[in-house]
Write a protein that holds these residues in place. Structure first.
Motif, PDB file in Angstrom:
ATOM      1  N   LEU A 146       0.857  -1.174   0.000  1.00 52.74           N
ATOM      2  CA  LEU A 146       0.000   0.000   0.000  1.00 52.74           C
ATOM      3  C   LEU A 146       0.896   1.227   0.000  1.00 52.74           C
ATOM      4  N   PHE A 147       0.647   2.149  -0.926  1.00 53.81           N
ATOM      5  CA  PHE A 147       1.464   3.354  -1.041  1.00 53.81           C
ATOM      6  C   PHE A 147       0.945   4.429  -0.114  1.00 53.81           C
ATOM      7  N   GLY A 148       1.850   5.048   0.649  1.00 57.31           N
ATOM      8  CA  GLY A 148       1.485   6.136   1.553  1.00 57.31           C
ATOM      9  C   GLY A 148       1.997   7.462   1.034  1.00 57.31           C
ATOM     10  N   ALA A 149       1.138   8.223   0.361  1.00 56.91           N
ATOM     11  CA  ALA A 149       1.566   9.458  -0.293  1.00 56.91           C
ATOM     12  C   ALA A 149       1.905  10.572   0.686  1.00 56.91           C
ATOM     13  N   ALA A 150       1.151  10.675   1.776  1.00 58.87           N
ATOM     14  CA  ALA A 150       1.325  11.818   2.681  1.00 58.87           C
ATOM     15  C   ALA A 150       2.708  11.817   3.320  1.00 58.87           C
ATOM     16  N   ASP A 151       3.105  10.681   3.889  1.00 58.28           N
ATOM     17  CA  ASP A 151       4.420  10.622   4.524  1.00 58.28           C
ATOM     18  C   ASP A 151       5.544  10.752   3.497  1.00 58.28           C
ATOM     19  N   TYR A 152       5.357  10.111   2.338  1.00 57.62           N
ATOM     20  CA  TYR A 152       6.398  10.192   1.313  1.00 57.62           C
ATOM     21  C   TYR A 152       6.603  11.641   0.865  1.00 57.62           C
ATOM     22  N   ALA A 153       5.508  12.364   0.633  1.00 52.29           N
ATOM     23  CA  ALA A 153       5.627  13.755   0.204  1.00 52.29           C
ATOM     24  C   ALA A 153       6.264  14.617   1.282  1.00 52.29           C
ATOM     25  N   ALA A 154       5.900  14.356   2.530  1.00 55.39           N
ATOM     26  CA  ALA A 154       6.481  15.141   3.625  1.00 55.39           C
ATOM     27  C   ALA A 154       7.983  14.904   3.738  1.00 55.39           C
ATOM     28  N   LEU A 155       8.411  13.674   3.559  1.00 60.62           N
ATOM     29  CA  LEU A 155       9.827  13.344   3.715  1.00 60.62           C
ATOM     30  C   LEU A 155      10.679  13.825   2.546  1.00 60.62           C
ATOM     31  N   THR A 156      10.109  13.842   1.349  1.00 62.61           N
ATOM     32  CA  THR A 156      10.879  14.278   0.178  1.00 62.61           C
ATOM     33  C   THR A 156      10.726  15.761  -0.090  1.00 62.61           C
ATOM     34  N   GLY A 157       9.675  16.366   0.470  1.00 59.87           N
ATOM     35  CA  GLY A 157       9.415  17.773   0.204  1.00 59.87           C
ATOM     36  C   GLY A 157       8.700  18.016  -1.105  1.00 59.87           C
ATOM     37  N   CYS A 158       8.216  16.946  -1.727  1.00 60.36           N
ATOM     38  CA  CYS A 158       7.521  17.109  -3.008  1.00 60.36           C
ATOM     39  C   CYS A 158       6.057  17.462  -2.770  1.00 60.36           C
ATOM     40  N   ALA A 159       5.412  17.939  -3.818  1.00 60.39           N
ATOM     41  CA  ALA A 159       3.990  18.235  -3.737  1.00 60.39           C
ATOM     42  C   ALA A 159       3.203  16.931  -3.706  1.00 60.39           C
ATOM     43  N   ARG A 160       1.998  16.984  -3.137  1.00 66.11           N
ATOM     44  CA  ARG A 160       1.165  15.788  -3.082  1.00 66.11           C
ATOM     45  C   ARG A 160       0.236  15.760  -4.306  1.00 66.11           C
ATOM     46  N   THR A 161       0.846  15.899  -5.478  1.00 71.05           N
ATOM     47  CA  THR A 161       0.104  15.874  -6.728  1.00 71.05           C
ATOM     48  C   THR A 161       0.430  14.588  -7.473  1.00 71.05           C
ATOM     49  N   TRP A 162      -0.396  14.278  -8.462  1.00 70.76           N
ATOM     50  CA  TRP A 162      -0.167  13.056  -9.233  1.00 70.76           C
ATOM     51  C   TRP A 162       1.206  13.081  -9.913  1.00 70.76           C
ATOM     52  N   GLU A 163       1.533  14.209 -10.533  1.00 67.83           N
ATOM     53  CA  GLU A 163       2.792  14.295 -11.269  1.00 67.83           C
ATOM     54  C   GLU A 163       3.991  14.149 -10.337  1.00 67.83           C
ATOM     55  N   ALA A 164       3.950  14.815  -9.184  1.00 74.13           N
ATOM     56  CA  ALA A 164       5.084  14.765  -8.266  1.00 74.13           C
ATOM     57  C   ALA A 164       5.290  13.381  -7.677  1.00 74.13           C
ATOM     58  N   LEU A 165       4.221  12.607  -7.544  1.00 74.92           N
ATOM     59  CA  LEU A 165       4.299  11.289  -6.911  1.00 74.92           C
ATOM     60  C   LEU A 165       4.307  10.141  -7.921  1.00 74.92           C
ATOM     61  N   LEU A 166       4.370  10.481  -9.207  1.00 76.63           N
ATOM     62  CA  LEU A 166       4.269   9.435 -10.229  1.00 76.63           C
ATOM     63  C   LEU A 166       5.426   8.439 -10.146  1.00 76.63           C
ATOM     64  N   TYR A 167       6.634   8.927  -9.894  1.00 77.16           N
ATOM     65  CA  TYR A 167       7.774   7.999  -9.811  1.00 77.16           C
ATOM     66  C   TYR A 167       7.569   6.990  -8.685  1.00 77.16           C
ATOM     67  N   ALA A 168       7.203   7.467  -7.503  1.00 80.26           N
ATOM     68  CA  ALA A 168       7.026   6.571  -6.357  1.00 80.26           C
ATOM     69  C   ALA A 168       5.883   5.593  -6.603  1.00 80.26           C
TER      70      ALA A 168
END
Length: 287
Positions: free
Chosen positions: A150-172
């Motif tokens: 299960l992918f956790g976008a909120a923590d991943y975005a917080a740790l990388t500093g990326c936006a929580r958008t589809w494009e920013a999280l597409l790699y992960a």
């Protein structure tokens, strides 16, 4: 899963373990998987009380209801150790356990070693939510007892500093879907956190399905029907897949022509997967 290997995993609803007043709705809203959360939604002073309340969440499991489970704290923390010790005394046991902050196969092995018995073996999902976890996915999916990701976008975005958008999280997201596919296990996408934006949820769910995810988390019961529809093959998709499978069965050739298109083994396998997914969805609880 323990009741059926074909149990769908389209909509996952996670409810705070202390919110006992929400348990009945969580179990009856049509989600395929319903989890009581012992981790992020429970403040440290209330963890012990949440472990007691979470046991009540599992008591109403029904044959035609959702898979019931728990999100525990990381097994390499003190609270995670206490969670595992408490769960061993639960009756009934959770059908599914979601392990957060997974960064190695060892995390899965710890949970499997404690909770796996001759009488009950829960399905174990890894919550992939850190940059280190993305880097270590090939090792994580090698864990013998891992049932899915299960992918956790909120923590991943917080740790990388990326936006929580589809494009920013597409790699992960792509990394999670790819690793799940390589291991032959389901991938479930992160929740969509804007509860009022059901159109946005539908768009993101459809994108996640196109990427290879088989389900998506929900943070509110009203999101469940949208997610369920997005991850259920449409009648048109099922009909096309059935026609392709039938044509392959009749011709038994390596490459066939269906509706003017050349079709080989990979497309036939994909069509069979659609037919199987539709069959499992037809027997799942509805919202």
């Amino acid at each position: 899963m323990s009741r059926s290997a074909r149990q769908p995993v389209r909509a996952w609803l996670i409810t705070p373990a202390l919110a006992a007043e929400r348990f009945e709705k969580a179990r009856s809203c049509g989600a395929d998987v319903a989890l009581a959360d012992l981790e992020d939604s429970v403040a440290p002073p209330h963890k012990a009380a949440a472990r007691t309340t979470a046991a009540r969440f599992l008591h109403a499991a029904a044959a035609d209801g959702p898979v019931l489970g728990l999100r525990i704290n990381s097994p390499v923390t003190a609270d995670g150790v206490r969670d595992l010790a408490a769960i061993t005394d639960y009756a009934p046991q959770p059908h599914l356990v979601l392990v957060p902050k997974v960064e190695s196969a060892r995390d899965i092995e710890i949970v499997a070693g404690v909770l796996g018995t001759g009488e009950h073996t829960p399905v174990i999902y890894a919550l992939i939510e850190t940059p280190r976890a993305i880097d270590r996915l090939p090792a994580i999916v090698s864990a013998d007892r891992l049932g899915g990701l299960l992918f956790g976008a909120a923590d991943y975005a917080a740790l990388t500093g990326c936006a929580r958008t589809w494009e920013a999280l597409l790699y992960a997201r792509s990394a999670v879907a790819n690793s799940a596919g390589s291991a032959g296990i389901p991938a479930v996408d992160s929740p969509y956190f804007d509860v009022a934006d059901l159109d946005g949820l539908q768009r993101e769910a459809e994108r996640a399905r196109a990427l290879g995810f088989q389900g998506k988390g929900a943070v509110h019961p009203r999101q469940v029907p949208v997610i369920t529809r997005a991850f259920t093959p449409s009648e048109r998709e099922v009909a096309a897949a059935q026609a392709l499978v039938a044509a392959d069965r009749e011709t038994q050739a390596a490459v066939i022509t269906v509706s003017g298109q050349m079709v080989g083994p990979p497309l036939v396998a994909a069509a069979r997967a659609v037919v199987d997914r539709a069959a499992s969805a037809s027997s799942a609880p509805s919202s």
